[in-house]
Scaffold this motif. Structure first.
Motif, PDB file in Angstrom:
ATOM      1  N   LEU A 183       0.854  -1.191   0.000  1.00  0.00           N
ATOM      2  CA  LEU A 183       0.000   0.000   0.000  1.00  0.00           C
ATOM      3  C   LEU A 183       0.886   1.236   0.000  1.00  0.00           C
ATOM      4  CD1 LEU A 183      -2.815   1.429   0.389  1.00  0.00           C
ATOM      5  CD2 LEU A 183      -2.316   1.349   2.841  1.00  0.00           C
ATOM      6  N   VAL A 184       0.599   2.154  -0.940  1.00  0.00           N
ATOM      7  CA  VAL A 184       1.322   3.415  -1.004  1.00  0.00           C
ATOM      8  C   VAL A 184       0.351   4.547  -0.694  1.00  0.00           C
ATOM      9  CG1 VAL A 184       2.716   4.963  -2.433  1.00  0.00           C
ATOM     10  CG2 VAL A 184       2.888   2.474  -2.742  1.00  0.00           C
ATOM     11  N   CYS A 185       0.666   5.348   0.313  1.00  0.00           N
ATOM     12  CA  CYS A 185      -0.156   6.489   0.707  1.00  0.00           C
ATOM     13  C   CYS A 185       0.557   7.761   0.279  1.00  0.00           C
ATOM     14  CB  CYS A 185      -0.386   6.491   2.218  1.00  0.00           C
ATOM     15  SG  CYS A 185      -1.322   5.067   2.808  1.00  0.00           S
ATOM     16  N   PHE A 186      -0.079   8.532  -0.579  1.00  0.00           N
ATOM     17  CA  PHE A 186       0.582   9.687  -1.174  1.00  0.00           C
ATOM     18  C   PHE A 186      -0.406  10.834  -1.326  1.00  0.00           C
ATOM     19  CE2 PHE A 186      -1.497   7.525  -4.592  1.00  0.00           C
ATOM     20  CZ  PHE A 186      -1.784   8.480  -5.557  1.00  0.00           C
ATOM     21  N   ARG A 187       0.119  11.992  -1.689  1.00  0.00           N
ATOM     22  CA  ARG A 187      -0.741  13.142  -1.948  1.00  0.00           C
ATOM     23  C   ARG A 187       0.023  14.171  -2.759  1.00  0.00           C
ATOM     24  NH1 ARG A 187      -1.094  17.377   3.140  1.00  0.00           N
ATOM     25  NH2 ARG A 187       1.131  17.458   3.648  1.00  0.00           N
ATOM     26  N   VAL A 188      -0.725  15.132  -3.303  1.00  0.00           N
ATOM     27  CA  VAL A 188      -0.097  16.314  -3.877  1.00  0.00           C
ATOM     28  C   VAL A 188       0.530  17.087  -2.728  1.00  0.00           C
ATOM     29  CG1 VAL A 188      -0.504  18.502  -5.065  1.00  0.00           C
ATOM     30  CG2 VAL A 188      -1.721  16.448  -5.802  1.00  0.00           C
ATOM     31  N   SER A 189       1.780  17.413  -2.874  1.00  0.00           N
ATOM     32  CA  SER A 189       2.504  18.097  -1.812  1.00  0.00           C
ATOM     33  C   SER A 189       2.028  19.544  -1.653  1.00  0.00           C
ATOM     34  CB  SER A 189       3.997  18.085  -2.133  1.00  0.00           C
ATOM     35  OG  SER A 189       4.714  18.894  -1.227  1.00  0.00           O
ATOM     36  N   PRO A 190       1.992  20.046  -0.436  1.00  0.00           N
ATOM     37  CA  PRO A 190       1.629  21.455  -0.238  1.00  0.00           C
ATOM     38  C   PRO A 190       2.491  22.410  -1.056  1.00  0.00           C
ATOM     39  CG  PRO A 190       1.640  20.306   1.861  1.00  0.00           C
ATOM     40  CD  PRO A 190       2.198  19.343   0.847  1.00  0.00           C
ATOM     41  N   SER A 191       3.754  22.043  -1.264  1.00  0.00           N
ATOM     42  CA  SER A 191       4.660  22.916  -2.017  1.00  0.00           C
ATOM     43  C   SER A 191       4.254  23.060  -3.479  1.00  0.00           C
ATOM     44  CB  SER A 191       6.091  22.378  -1.939  1.00  0.00           C
ATOM     45  OG  SER A 191       6.178  21.100  -2.543  1.00  0.00           O
ATOM     46  N   ALA A 192       3.423  22.131  -3.972  1.00  0.00           N
ATOM     47  CA  ALA A 192       2.989  22.191  -5.373  1.00  0.00           C
ATOM     48  C   ALA A 192       1.714  22.993  -5.563  1.00  0.00           C
ATOM     49  CB  ALA A 192       2.776  20.774  -5.905  1.00  0.00           C
ATOM     50  N   ILE A 193       1.131  23.425  -4.465  1.00  0.00           N
ATOM     51  CA  ILE A 193      -0.158  24.121  -4.535  1.00  0.00           C
ATOM     52  C   ILE A 193       0.077  25.606  -4.297  1.00  0.00           C
ATOM     53  CG2 ILE A 193      -2.462  24.316  -3.527  1.00  0.00           C
ATOM     54  CD1 ILE A 193      -2.184  21.354  -2.719  1.00  0.00           C
ATOM     55  N   SER A 194      -0.214  26.381  -5.290  1.00  0.00           N
ATOM     56  CA  SER A 194       0.035  27.819  -5.219  1.00  0.00           C
ATOM     57  C   SER A 194      -0.937  28.486  -4.254  1.00  0.00           C
ATOM     58  CB  SER A 194      -0.114  28.452  -6.613  1.00  0.00           C
ATOM     59  OG  SER A 194      -0.102  29.852  -6.519  1.00  0.00           O
ATOM     60  N   LYS A 195      -0.370  29.195  -3.299  1.00  0.00           N
ATOM     61  CA  LYS A 195      -1.221  29.926  -2.358  1.00  0.00           C
ATOM     62  C   LYS A 195      -1.976  31.043  -3.061  1.00  0.00           C
ATOM     63  CE  LYS A 195       1.363  28.912   1.844  1.00  0.00           C
ATOM     64  NZ  LYS A 195       2.045  29.460   3.034  1.00  0.00           N
ATOM     65  N   ALA A 196      -1.442  31.492  -4.179  1.00  0.00           N
ATOM     66  CA  ALA A 196      -2.122  32.549  -4.939  1.00  0.00           C
ATOM     67  C   ALA A 196      -3.423  32.038  -5.542  1.00  0.00           C
ATOM     68  CB  ALA A 196      -1.209  33.074  -6.034  1.00  0.00           C
ATOM     69  N   ASN A 197      -3.395  30.766  -5.962  1.00  0.00           N
ATOM     70  CA  ASN A 197      -4.604  30.177  -6.554  1.00  0.00           C
ATOM     71  C   ASN A 197      -5.600  29.718  -5.496  1.00  0.00           C
ATOM     72  OD1 ASN A 197      -3.567  30.546  -9.108  1.00  0.00           O
ATOM     73  ND2 ASN A 197      -2.718  28.465  -9.257  1.00  0.00           N
ATOM     74  N   TYR A 198      -5.099  29.446  -4.303  1.00  0.00           N
ATOM     75  CA  TYR A 198      -5.961  28.932  -3.245  1.00  0.00           C
ATOM     76  C   TYR A 198      -5.782  29.756  -1.964  1.00  0.00           C
ATOM     77  CZ  TYR A 198      -6.332  24.930  -6.369  1.00  0.00           C
ATOM     78  OH  TYR A 198      -6.552  24.127  -7.457  1.00  0.00           O
ATOM     79  N   PRO A 199      -6.142  31.038  -2.032  1.00  0.00           N
ATOM     80  CA  PRO A 199      -5.985  31.870  -0.838  1.00  0.00           C
ATOM     81  C   PRO A 199      -6.957  31.437   0.258  1.00  0.00           C
ATOM     82  CG  PRO A 199      -7.229  33.049  -2.517  1.00  0.00           C
ATOM     83  CD  PRO A 199      -6.780  31.758  -3.135  1.00  0.00           C
ATOM     84  N   THR A 200      -6.427  31.111   1.409  1.00  0.00           N
ATOM     85  CA  THR A 200      -7.278  30.705   2.525  1.00  0.00           C
ATOM     86  C   THR A 200      -6.494  30.818   3.815  1.00  0.00           C
ATOM     87  OG1 THR A 200      -8.515  28.890   3.517  1.00  0.00           O
ATOM     88  CG2 THR A 200      -6.621  28.289   2.170  1.00  0.00           C
ATOM     89  N   ALA A 201      -7.194  31.073   4.879  1.00  0.00           N
ATOM     90  CA  ALA A 201      -6.539  31.163   6.180  1.00  0.00           C
ATOM     91  C   ALA A 201      -6.077  29.789   6.638  1.00  0.00           C
ATOM     92  CB  ALA A 201      -7.500  31.774   7.199  1.00  0.00           C
ATOM     93  N   ASN A 202      -6.788  28.745   6.210  1.00  0.00           N
ATOM     94  CA  ASN A 202      -6.444  27.380   6.603  1.00  0.00           C
ATOM     95  C   ASN A 202      -5.847  26.662   5.398  1.00  0.00           C
ATOM     96  OD1 ASN A 202      -6.279  24.740   7.481  1.00  0.00           O
ATOM     97  ND2 ASN A 202      -8.229  24.819   8.591  1.00  0.00           N
TER      98      ASN A 202
END
Length: 512
Positions: free
Chosen positions: A423-442
């Motif tokens: 079993l491999v547990c993975f995800r898109v890394s936070p570093s790959a997600i632009s804060k500009a595209n997803y502005p949020t406090a959380n």
């Protein structure tokens, strides 16, 4: 299919169905059924893995009532193809990477045919001696393959039984533990009994607790942390148990897990058993998926410490090529099960039982009736042998390592927890997600939402089916490799699907 409109039944007094088991027709239709199933597997990759039908679809396709007169098998199989197959999620597709595997094999199929063909109801020894005795033999065989302590085997005054599922195994062992404890403290004190697991333990433990009458407030799902790789901490268990004792409660049952459902975390059996034994608790080890790998010497250390447990279970239908359902449960003290689960009505009395020289498996399980599952497991063990079964498991682990490597090479992704099995547990890394595209406090919530959206897109394509888990507040995608037909090319294709949908989510087209 015929019209959905009601038509008055037509009487048919012909003798074309002289027997429910016409052997000529059985041979003819049996060949047809084998061909139908073989063709299904031959073409399984043509189907979308995850069914795309809407709730209630089948009621719109089938008549409102059963046919009054017989219908030919040809018509029935055509309806299976036209109406049932579209509503299947294809668990045996090589592109099924969800949950845990439900493995199959030629031997598993043939064993299931024998199980169904003999159709014995082996509730006690005399009801079918071969069914009982073969079960005791194959349970010792598999126990020996796992190098279980002799105290779990019939040869060492323990013993094994084939249940349907892990839930049944835990209900039976918890009932035995409950009755042992209540015989000491009084049945009126059932409200004081406490059951322990971790927040990664399968929900089966909570369900079993409800069934055997444990007060809901006395169910402990102890929090795990990244620092212990989400395994149950013996120190935290001990602290929790001591607090319960101080509050006047009675520790009863601990479920330790080898290969948790979410991420295949491994609880430390030796230290946990040590804590439990200090307080007279029953320890059950749930190794439903990962325990199968322990027939390989390199994985056997994961169950070191099992000698301190009272019961141990794994499911060959998950990763040992024995078609559903087949759950192996071993106990050190069979009399504890028998004491809790036996009934002895007059109509079941017989000399063999009275002699105390036979096993009556009705007293080791919830139900009276039971299937001849042992012949299915026996065929698998004999048809492939220990060496080949190890090879199959190692092949799945190798493919999981391959997938893990693909994830690690793409810097947009990360492996969230170390891989232990397949079993491999993975995800898109936070570093790959632009804060500009997803502005949020959380921001962590945003990262979870992106990964949830990715999984929905992957599964919506129908080309691949994966599932998810929440671990330490992190949403992870689970790629569980082990379906019998999966090859490395399917793993590579699955990763390509993941990347394609990640591209679309992380880099949406600009709208001018």
């Amino acid at each position: 299919m015929g019209s959905l409109k009601f038509e008055p039944p037509q009487e048919n007094n012909s003798a074309d169905m002289s027997s429910p088991l016409d052997l000529v027709e059985f041979r003819r239709q049996g060949h047809m059924m084998v061909d139908f199933i073989a063709d299904y597997y031959q073409n399984i990759e043509k189907h979308l893995v995850l069914s795309q039908v809407q709730p209630g679809y089948l009621k719109e396709r089938l008549p409102e009532s059963a046919p009054y007169n017989p219908e030919p098998i040809e018509t029935i199989l055509q309806d299976v193809q036209d109406h049932i197959v579209p509503g299947l999620t294809h668990w045996q597709s090589p592109n099924h990477f969800a949950y845990f595997p439900a493995t199959i094999s030629t031997a598993g199929f043939l064993g299931e045919m024998l199980t169904t063909g003999f159709n014995v109801v082996g509730f006690n020894w005399i009801a079918s001696p071969a069914a009982t005795e073969l079960e005791t033999i194959v349970m010792d065989w598999l126990g020996d393959m796992l190098k279980l302590p002799n105290s779990f085997l019939f040869s060492g005054n323990g013993g094994g039984v084939l249940q349907g599922t892990t839930c049944e195994a835990i209900v039976c062992t918890m009932a035995a533990a409950r009755d042992q404890m209540l015989s000491q403290i009084g049945r009126e004190n059932i409200g004081k009994l406490v059951v322990y697991g971790s927040d990664q333990t399968h929900s089966t433990l909570q369900k079993a607790s409800q069934i055997v009458g444990i007060h809901p407030k006395n169910f402990r799902a102890i929090e795990t942390t990244k620092s212990t790789s989400f395994a149950l901490s013996p120190e935290v268990l001990k602290s929790t148990v001591c607090s319960d004792i101080e509050a006047g409660l009675v520790p009863l049952f601990l479920c330790a897990t080898i290969g948790t459902t979410a991420i295949t975390a491994v609880d430390p059996l030796g230290p946990l058993c040590g804590v439990a034994k200090e307080h007279g608790m029953w320890v059950h080890v749930d190794a439903a998926y990962a325990g199968n790998a322990c027939i390989c010497p390199e994985f056997r250390p994961f169950i070191d410490g099992v000698e301190g447990a009272d019961s141990f279970s794994l499911n060959p239908h998950k990763w040992l090529f024995t078609n559903l359902d087949c759950c192996c449960l071993w106990v050190k003290n069979p009399s504890a099960l028998v004491s809790s689960l036996s009934t002895n009505p007059e109509y079941l009395r017989n000399k063999a039982t009275d002699s105390k020289q036979v096993v009556d498996y009705k007293d080791w399980q919830i139900a009276l009736s039971r299937r001849f599952r042992a012949i299915k497991l026996w065929l698998v063990l004999r048809s492939y042998g220990v060496n080949n079964l190890r090879t199959f498991i190692r092949s799945d682990v190798k493919m999981a390592k391959f997938f893990e490597g693909l994830v690690e090479m793409d810097k947009r992704f990360e492996v969230v927890v170390p891989r232990k099995f397949s079993l491999v547990c993975f995800r898109v890394s936070p570093s790959a997600i632009s804060k500009a595209n997803y502005p949020t406090a959380n921001y962590e919530k945003c990262v979870n939402e992106v990964n949830c959206k990715l999984l929905e897109a992957i599964n919506g394509s129908g080309r691949v089916f994966m599932t998810h888990a929440m671990i330490g507040g992190i949403y992870v995608l689970r790629c569980a490799i082990g379906t019998t037909l999966t090859e490395e090319k399917h793993v590579a294709m699955a990763w390509k699907v993941v990347q394609e949908h990640a591209d679309a989510i992380l880099h949406p087209p600009r709208i001018n």
